[in-house]
Scaffold this motif. Structure first.
Motif, PDB file in Angstrom:
ATOM      1  N   TYR A 451      24.480  45.885  95.025  1.00 40.38           N
ATOM      2  CA  TYR A 451      24.304  46.923  94.016  1.00 40.38           C
ATOM      3  C   TYR A 451      23.283  47.927  94.522  1.00 40.38           C
ATOM      4  O   TYR A 451      22.077  47.706  94.434  1.00 40.38           O
ATOM      5  CB  TYR A 451      23.853  46.332  92.678  1.00 40.38           C
ATOM      6  N   ASP A 452      23.794  49.021  95.060  1.00 43.26           N
ATOM      7  CA  ASP A 452      22.953  50.114  95.530  1.00 43.26           C
ATOM      8  C   ASP A 452      23.136  51.269  94.553  1.00 43.26           C
ATOM      9  O   ASP A 452      24.119  52.006  94.619  1.00 43.26           O
ATOM     10  CB  ASP A 452      23.367  50.519  96.944  1.00 43.26           C
ATOM     11  N   TYR A 453      22.189  51.423  93.671  1.00 41.86           N
ATOM     12  CA  TYR A 453      22.307  52.424  92.606  1.00 41.86           C
ATOM     13  C   TYR A 453      22.440  53.829  93.177  1.00 41.86           C
ATOM     14  O   TYR A 453      23.068  54.698  92.559  1.00 41.86           O
ATOM     15  CB  TYR A 453      21.095  52.330  91.682  1.00 41.86           C
ATOM     16  N   HIS A 460      33.396  52.694  97.202  1.00 38.44           N
ATOM     17  CA  HIS A 460      32.486  51.690  97.751  1.00 38.44           C
ATOM     18  C   HIS A 460      32.253  50.570  96.736  1.00 38.44           C
ATOM     19  O   HIS A 460      32.184  49.394  97.106  1.00 38.44           O
ATOM     20  CB  HIS A 460      31.147  52.328  98.134  1.00 38.44           C
ATOM     21  N   TRP A 461      32.109  50.962  95.480  1.00 37.83           N
ATOM     22  CA  TRP A 461      31.889  49.946  94.445  1.00 37.83           C
ATOM     23  C   TRP A 461      33.071  48.975  94.395  1.00 37.83           C
ATOM     24  O   TRP A 461      32.893  47.757  94.353  1.00 37.83           O
ATOM     25  CB  TRP A 461      31.730  50.590  93.071  1.00 37.83           C
ATOM     26  N   PHE A 466      30.678  43.359  94.154  1.00 35.92           N
ATOM     27  CA  PHE A 466      30.365  43.590  92.732  1.00 35.92           C
ATOM     28  C   PHE A 466      31.208  44.756  92.233  1.00 35.92           C
ATOM     29  O   PHE A 466      30.704  45.811  91.852  1.00 35.92           O
ATOM     30  CB  PHE A 466      28.873  43.870  92.559  1.00 35.92           C
ATOM     31  N   PRO A 467      32.550  44.586  92.242  1.00 38.62           N
ATOM     32  CA  PRO A 467      33.428  45.712  91.901  1.00 38.62           C
ATOM     33  C   PRO A 467      33.331  46.136  90.445  1.00 38.62           C
ATOM     34  O   PRO A 467      33.669  47.275  90.111  1.00 38.62           O
ATOM     35  CB  PRO A 467      34.822  45.166  92.218  1.00 38.62           C
ATOM     36  N   ALA A 468      32.874  45.242  89.563  1.00 35.19           N
ATOM     37  CA  ALA A 468      32.838  45.565  88.131  1.00 35.19           C
ATOM     38  C   ALA A 468      31.884  46.705  87.833  1.00 35.19           C
ATOM     39  O   ALA A 468      31.940  47.286  86.741  1.00 35.19           O
ATOM     40  CB  ALA A 468      32.460  44.334  87.317  1.00 35.19           C
ATOM     41  N   ARG A 469      31.035  47.063  88.776  1.00 33.28           N
ATOM     42  CA  ARG A 469      30.209  48.256  88.582  1.00 33.28           C
ATOM     43  C   ARG A 469      31.104  49.444  88.248  1.00 33.28           C
ATOM     44  O   ARG A 469      30.715  50.312  87.453  1.00 33.28           O
ATOM     45  CB  ARG A 469      29.397  48.547  89.847  1.00 33.28           C
ATOM     46  N   TYR A 470      32.296  49.481  88.838  1.00 35.72           N
ATOM     47  CA  TYR A 470      33.240  50.576  88.562  1.00 35.72           C
ATOM     48  C   TYR A 470      33.620  50.601  87.082  1.00 35.72           C
ATOM     49  O   TYR A 470      33.741  51.667  86.484  1.00 35.72           O
ATOM     50  CB  TYR A 470      34.492  50.410  89.419  1.00 35.72           C
ATOM     51  N   ILE A 471      33.789  49.419  86.481  1.00 36.08           N
ATOM     52  CA  ILE A 471      34.135  49.356  85.059  1.00 36.08           C
ATOM     53  C   ILE A 471      33.002  49.940  84.220  1.00 36.08           C
ATOM     54  O   ILE A 471      33.225  50.778  83.332  1.00 36.08           O
ATOM     55  CB  ILE A 471      34.408  47.900  84.626  1.00 36.08           C
ATOM     56  N   TYR A 472      31.761  49.521  84.517  1.00 40.69           N
ATOM     57  CA  TYR A 472      30.631  49.845  83.648  1.00 40.69           C
ATOM     58  C   TYR A 472      30.065  51.245  83.880  1.00 40.69           C
ATOM     59  O   TYR A 472      29.486  51.831  82.964  1.00 40.69           O
ATOM     60  CB  TYR A 472      29.511  48.814  83.842  1.00 40.69           C
ATOM     61  N   GLU A 473      30.233  51.765  85.101  1.00 36.44           N
ATOM     62  CA  GLU A 473      29.615  53.052  85.409  1.00 36.44           C
ATOM     63  C   GLU A 473      30.623  54.165  85.646  1.00 36.44           C
ATOM     64  O   GLU A 473      30.227  55.301  85.914  1.00 36.44           O
ATOM     65  CB  GLU A 473      28.681  52.888  86.608  1.00 36.44           C
ATOM     66  N   SER A 474      31.918  53.846  85.530  1.00 35.14           N
ATOM     67  CA  SER A 474      32.934  54.890  85.667  1.00 35.14           C
ATOM     68  C   SER A 474      33.984  54.794  84.575  1.00 35.14           C
ATOM     69  O   SER A 474      34.115  55.697  83.751  1.00 35.14           O
ATOM     70  CB  SER A 474      33.606  54.800  87.047  1.00 35.14           C
ATOM     71  N   LEU A 475      34.721  53.698  84.533  1.00 39.46           N
ATOM     72  CA  LEU A 475      35.850  53.586  83.603  1.00 39.46           C
ATOM     73  C   LEU A 475      35.402  53.688  82.148  1.00 39.46           C
ATOM     74  O   LEU A 475      35.891  54.529  81.384  1.00 39.46           O
ATOM     75  CB  LEU A 475      36.594  52.279  83.868  1.00 39.46           C
ATOM     76  N   LEU A 476      34.492  52.836  81.751  1.00 39.41           N
ATOM     77  CA  LEU A 476      34.086  52.804  80.338  1.00 39.41           C
ATOM     78  C   LEU A 476      33.349  54.066  79.900  1.00 39.41           C
ATOM     79  O   LEU A 476      33.630  54.592  78.812  1.00 39.41           O
ATOM     80  CB  LEU A 476      33.248  51.551  80.053  1.00 39.41           C
ATOM     81  N   PRO A 477      32.395  54.577  80.673  1.00 39.45           N
ATOM     82  CA  PRO A 477      31.743  55.812  80.211  1.00 39.45           C
ATOM     83  C   PRO A 477      32.713  56.984  80.101  1.00 39.45           C
ATOM     84  O   PRO A 477      32.542  57.841  79.219  1.00 39.45           O
ATOM     85  CB  PRO A 477      30.659  56.060  81.267  1.00 39.45           C
ATOM     86  N   GLY A 496      18.670  49.275  83.048  1.00 41.20           N
ATOM     87  CA  GLY A 496      17.710  50.359  82.984  1.00 41.20           C
ATOM     88  C   GLY A 496      17.708  51.216  84.218  1.00 41.20           C
ATOM     89  O   GLY A 496      16.986  50.923  85.171  1.00 41.20           O
ATOM     90  N   ASP A 497      18.563  52.218  84.228  1.00 41.33           N
ATOM     91  CA  ASP A 497      18.579  53.224  85.299  1.00 41.33           C
ATOM     92  C   ASP A 497      18.689  52.610  86.688  1.00 41.33           C
ATOM     93  O   ASP A 497      18.090  53.109  87.657  1.00 41.33           O
ATOM     94  CB  ASP A 497      17.323  54.099  85.228  1.00 41.33           C
ATOM     95  N   GLY A 498      19.440  51.527  86.801  1.00 40.94           N
ATOM     96  CA  GLY A 498      19.664  50.932  88.108  1.00 40.94           C
ATOM     97  C   GLY A 498      18.545  50.056  88.620  1.00 40.94           C
ATOM     98  O   GLY A 498      18.645  49.463  89.701  1.00 40.94           O
TER      99      GLY A 498
END
Length: 848
Positions: A451-453, A460-461, A466-477, A496-498
């Motif tokens: 996880y490189d914020y 890359h995500w 840790f591919p689910a970062r894509y869900i939380y920081e792209s798809l859902l927002p 908290g802000d990465g």
């Protein structure tokens, strides 16, 4: 052109039967009382399964989740004229469902959280009756199968089988550290036929309130769908109106555009604003859309809304970055609770029960409830109750404690799930925030996932571990921005802000170093908090009546019995409960006393947390809120809940209510860690007294502190009274400070009281710690019943006097500390005439 007909709905809740899929005999079919249902409850109703909540029956029920099940019913040929569309609508199927109509497959579903609509116009018009059959595969086995298809993904999680991460199903069904493993299946939401020429497929409402709050503009958009793909939308008019009560206050008619959309802006002058519990009223407006053709009303949809603006305030300050909520310009300290599903069998939760749960929060002065990400997007009745009672909702998306995979088909399913559920609940005024997940970033930290914020490349995500970062920081927002832009979005809880999820300076925090982790003293709970404490807690046994319900043998009614340990799913609970008991109180073997002691520890722990964090609210909004884990249970169990499965309130419920009162006084001496000093007392301890207020105007108050001997009940020195204290609006006011001399002064209670306008509005006490070193015999407690009141007094200080929680009976207070010459009055509601007085006990009662 066919004549347009009004929407007709055929309810398909009755006439169902079910059987185990591998049973071929026609006699295997069993009746279903009503759908929605779950296979476990249907088996119980047919005397083929013992209640899994009793004894060890959970183990005996495991086989149910390993089998496939078939449900069937007959559908009468519906009255569908030419040109009308007939749709089978499934609001929720749990989870892997193969739907057949007259033997032909019409749907295969794999997401419990998705509604499905199937056009059956052609099939349903032939013949008279039609066979509808739904086969549910084992989600447990399907999850294992899917997991094995993706060996490159790291399936790691807290709680349950890691295969659960591959399935869009309520994650707690795999078992959690407070709930049983019961793999449910079935038609868990309504199913119906819809026959229509035109229908309103979606309604979106965006509300804007002017800066001076004198005008609210309600922008309403309706998506209108015709029965045929080439339907001429120009013939459709949409009538929009806004009403409150029976009064229509604004109306407008709009032409449906060729793309199927109709829109209107309605203005409400001098709007009645919706405010959270304790800050004002909860007026609700009805926004109604009706579509007409040739003057005939064909379909109506109504949404209840509240006129309010909710903001998540995140701004740099001296403590880092703030995290708190502002409603209609008013800063709100969000003291409240986390929520899990209220039953392992979701279809057993009635709207009335949802209402009863949320009603409990109102007298407890709670402002927010967090829908946890391992359960479900809750029933409409849940959000309706929150709207009506003024409880803000923190809504997690349904991802909990795991590293979720992102293969293409599951991403498509998640996208549809997010859109459907955001659209369903976005109009509710209670909705304050969406959060992407529960503790998934903590799992990533624990498993040392990538996880490189600073890396903002979404590919890359997806290619990382840790591919689910894509869900939380792209798809859902993106879904939230498109569908509900006025609702704040937060990538996870905690997040908290990465930064690392335990960073106390930014975002929200789950503080589990009391109970879990380093097992800190609960007396320092407030020093362990962050900007918003969205999880923390302490376990306690449920009430004796609840235990007696699930313990079948009298011989098992002792604290460490096998069945009682089985009804506590927390890892290492024996050692953790024992640690906090041994550190703080004199332990006991009698079950009733043991229950009281665990509940006292929970009560004290949460008091120290809430009292201290609310004090920090007034310190530049250092702490924006605190949500205890957890309000409720899904079965009768020892857990962190403050109210057990049968809605019996534990003592901590009342301690929270006092700490969150509109005006509250707090007093405490400086903490001294007696374990580190081998129980050697400090010579002196400083103490402080403060007042917190959620009132929006300044007030004046009178404050008193007394110094009462634990042993004799006499005051060891003169009390201090300060009159006319100026109390800050919506903040904290420090009032008094002093010093305890542990050499010259015997152990004593610091007893504080506060009056506003001559009315006693709050009490607080601070006791020498730990409580186990104090003698408690001879308290001489007196409880006098006067009508619907209990008048409580004592000759010596009393710790945690708790009254019986009798069904149907409501108390204004309990778990109280009592000091001499300060009679307390407890109001009782719902106690039947002629009923015996409520039982009660307190710390040390068994020593007399």
């Amino acid at each position: 052109m066919a004549e347009s007909i009004p929407m007709t709905v055929v309810d398909l809740s009755s006439g169902w039967s079910f059987k185990q899929a591998d049973q071929v005999d026609e006699s295997s079919w069993l009746p279903v009382k009503k759908v929605p249902s779950t296979v476990h409850q249907d088996l119980i109703d047919n005397d083929l399964l013992q209640d899994p909540f009793i004894g060890f029956n959970e183990i005996k029920a495991e086989w149910v989740g390993l089998k496939s099940w078939i449900y069937r019913t007959k559908i009468a040929n519906p009255p569908a004229p030419d040109g009308a569309r007939v749709v089978l609508a499934f609001d929720g199927l749990d989870t892997f469902a193969h739907v057949r109509l007259d033997g032909l497959t019409i749907l295969k579903s794999d997401n419990m959280f998705l509604p499905y609509r199937v056009d059956v116009t052609g099939a349903i018009k032939s013949g008279t009756d039609h066979d509808l059959e739904i086969e549910f595969d084992s989600a447990f086995l399907k999850a294992r199968e899917i997991k094995n298809q993706y060996p490159e993904h790291k399936f790691v999680c807290f709680n349950g089988d890691p295969a659960r991460l591959a399935v869009r199903k309520a994650q707690y069904h795999w078992g959690w550290d407070w709930g049983p493993a019961l793999m449910c299946a079935g038609i868990w939401k309504p199913v119906r036929l819809e026959i229509y020429s035109w229908r309103i497929a979606d309604v979106r409402i965006d509300i804007n309130i002017s800066a001076d709050q004198t005008v609210a503009t309600i922008h309403t958009t309706a998506n209108i769908e015709g029965a045929e793909s080439d339907s001429d939308h120009s013939s459709v008019l949409a009538r929009f109106d806004v009403s409150i009560g029976e009064k229509i206050i604004a109306t407008n008619v709009a032409q449906c555009e060729s793309n199927g959309w109709a829109a209107s802006q309605l203005r409400v002058s001098n709007p009645e604003r919706w405010m959270p519990n304790g800050y004002g009223q909860q007026p609700l407006y009805n926004v109604r859309v009706t579509i007409t053709v040739d003057g005939i009303d064909l379909h109506t949809e109504t949404r209840r809304v509240g006129l309010r603006k909710v903001e998540l305030v995140q701004e740099p300050d001296s403590h880092g970055k703030s995290f708190y909520f502002r409603v209609n310009g008013v800063d709100i300290f969000c003291g409240g609770s986390c929520w899990i599903p209220a039953d392992s069998f979701l279809t057993n939760i009635t709207p009335e029960k949802y209402r009863a749960w949320i009603e409990l929060m109102v007298p407890a002065n709670q402002k927010m409830i967090r829908v946890w990400g391992g359960g479900i997007y809750e029933h409409d009745a849940f959000y309706n109750a929150c709207d009506e009672l003024g409880i803000l909702v923190w809504q997690d998306f349904m991802f909990g404690c795991g590293n979720y995979p992102c293969f293409p088909s599951i991403l498509r399913s998640i996208q549809a799930e997010a859109v459907a559920n955001v659209r369903r609940i976005r109009h509710h005024p209670c909705l304050a925030i969406f959060a992407g997940n529960n503790e998934d970033y903590q799992v990533a930290e624990s498993a040392h996932l990538t996880y490189d914020y600073e890396d903002k490349n979404e590919q890359h995500w997806l290619q990382s571990d840790f591919p689910a970062r894509y869900i939380y920081e792209s798809l859902l927002p993106k879904v939230c921005a498109a569908e509900a832009p006025s609702v704040a979005y937060h990538p996870g809880s905690p997040w908290g802000d990465g930064k690392i999820s335990s960073d106390p300076t930014v975002g929200d925090l789950h503080q589990w170093n009391v109970w879990h982790g380093t097992q800190e003293k609960y007396q320092i709970f407030d020093s362990l908090g962050g900007r918003f404490n969205s999880e923390f807690g302490m376990e306690a046994f449920p009430h004796l009546d609840t235990i007696r319900w699930f313990v079948e043998k009298e011989e098992d009614l002792f604290p460490q019995s096998h069945v009682l340990d089985f009804h506590n799913k927390a890892d290492g609970h024996e050692r953790r409960i024992a640690t906090y008991l041994v550190e703080n109180v004199r332990t006991a073997t009698k079950l009733e006393t043991y229950i009281h002691l665990t509940q006292l520890i929970q009560c004290e722990a949460l008091m120290f947390g809430y009292r201290g964090w609310r004090r920090q609210w007034g310190n530049e909004r250092q702490c924006g809120g605190a949500l205890v884990w957890q309000l409720n249970d899904c079965w009768p169990v020892t857990s962190w809940s403050i109210v057990d499965y049968f809605l019996r309130r534990k003592p901590a419920y009342y301690a929270m209510a006092r700490a969150l009162a509109p005006v509250a006084v707090g007093i405490r001496r400086a903490h001294h860690d007696w374990s580190v000093t081998h129980a050697r007392e400090p010579r002196t301890q400083d103490w402080e007294l403060w007042v917190v207020s959620s009132r929006l105007t300044e007030i004046t108050a009178d404050v008193e502190v007394r110094f009462v001997s634990v042993r004799t009940g006499l005051e060891i020195k003169d009390s201090i009274v300060k009159k006319g204290v100026w109390v800050r609006a919506n903040g904290t006011t420090n009032v008094l400070e002093g010093c305890v001399d542990n050499i010259r002064e015997e152990p004593h209670v610091l007893a504080a009281r506060i009056w506003v306008g001559g009315e006693l509005v709050g009490r607080d006490t601070d006791w020498p710690q730990p409580l186990k070193y104090l003698p408690f015999p001879g308290r001489k407690v007196k409880v006098e019943v006067v009508g619907n009141e209990m008048h409580v007094s004592a000759e010596r200080p009393v710790k945690c006097l708790v009254f019986e929680e009798r069904e149907g009976c409501h108390l204004s207070d309990s778990a109280i500390d009592v000091v001499p010459n300060d009679k307390q009055v407890i109001r009782v509601r719902g106690l039947a005439a002629g009923s015996p007085a409520l039982r009660w006990t307190y710390l040390g009662a068994g020593e007399q």
